[in-house]
Scaffold this active site. Structure first.
Site, PDB file in Angstrom:
ATOM      1  N   LYS A   1      -1.989 -12.179  -1.457  1.00 14.81           N
ATOM      2  CA  LYS A   1      -1.821 -10.783  -1.859  1.00 14.81           C
ATOM      3  C   LYS A   1      -2.711 -10.516  -3.061  1.00 14.81           C
ATOM      4  O   LYS A   1      -2.679 -11.241  -4.054  1.00 14.81           O
ATOM      5  CB  LYS A   1      -0.374 -10.478  -2.227  1.00 14.81           C
ATOM      6  CG  LYS A   1      -0.164  -9.020  -2.687  1.00 14.81           C
ATOM      7  CD  LYS A   1       1.263  -8.739  -3.099  1.00 14.81           C
ATOM      8  CE  LYS A   1       1.633  -9.275  -4.438  1.00 14.81           C
ATOM      9  NZ  LYS A   1       1.186  -8.503  -5.596  1.00 14.81           N
TER      10      LYS A   1
ATOM     11  N   LYS B   1      -0.897   0.137  -3.444  1.00 13.86           N
ATOM     12  CA  LYS B   1       0.061   1.255  -3.401  1.00 13.86           C
ATOM     13  C   LYS B   1      -0.621   2.610  -3.531  1.00 13.86           C
ATOM     14  O   LYS B   1      -0.348   3.393  -4.440  1.00 13.86           O
ATOM     15  CB  LYS B   1       1.136   1.077  -4.479  1.00 13.86           C
ATOM     16  CG  LYS B   1       1.961  -0.179  -4.298  1.00 13.86           C
ATOM     17  CD  LYS B   1       2.948  -0.351  -5.446  1.00 13.86           C
ATOM     18  CE  LYS B   1       3.665  -1.671  -5.382  1.00 13.86           C
ATOM     19  NZ  LYS B   1       2.846  -2.798  -5.841  1.00 13.86           N
TER      20      LYS B   1
END
Length: 167
Positions: free
Chosen positions: A45, A74
């Site tokens: 990630k 995000k």
């Protein structure tokens, strides 16, 4: 600096296929050193700190090492910008991309379309978009007071999840 590990829900098979190691590092060198220290690693990630310090090149480097990338930035913006950001992320080879569900149905649909377009441009499979509903740092009191939300997070989360699923 810490790292966390995420288990991909709803998956089975060898552990390496289901575990994502968060590269919560301040620079590419320390992230790549962590990667090199973990045998059989498949998923990583890349979050905001690493991406802001190392840029898209770190994703290219990780993909060059044969790793699968979860790009956790995000995204939350207007539809055209969401489409462009997800198109670019997909062109980099990100296979999982986070977006904010509260950006709305139109922006979420645009993000999905952009991601599919970007992947197709590179001959890649379309990534999966993961919709963030409410950040885990919010508690009910702060959620109501600071965001002037009448709903509790417990009520808001399923509504946003349904919106994201529909988009």
């Amino acid at each position: 600096m810490s790292s966390s590990t995420t288990i991909i829900p709803g998956t089975s098979g060898p552990s390496a296929d289901r575990i994502i190691v968060a590269l919560d590092r301040p620079d590419a060198a320390s992230a790549l050193a962590l990667v090199a220290s973990i045998p059989d690693l498949l998923w990583v990630k890349v979050g905001l700190e690493l991406f802001c310090s190392a840029g898209p090149d770190v994703v290219r480097q990780l993909r060059g090492e044969g790793l699968r990338v979860f790009l956790d930035l995000k995204f939350h913006d207007i539809p055209a910008t969401m489409a462009g950001a997800c198109r670019s992320a997909a062109r980099l080879g990100a296979e999982l991309i986070t977006v904010h569900a509260c950006s709305g149905r139109e922006a979420l649909a645009a993000a999905q379309a952009g991601a599919c377009e970007g992947a197709a441009q590179e001959g890649l499979e379309a990534p999966t978009l993961l919709a963030v509903t409410v950040l885990t740092s919010w508690d009910a009191a702060r959620f109501r007071a600071e965001l002037a939300m009448a709903e509790s997070p417990e009520d808001y989360v399923p509504r946003l999840a349904a919106l994201a699923g529909a988009a």
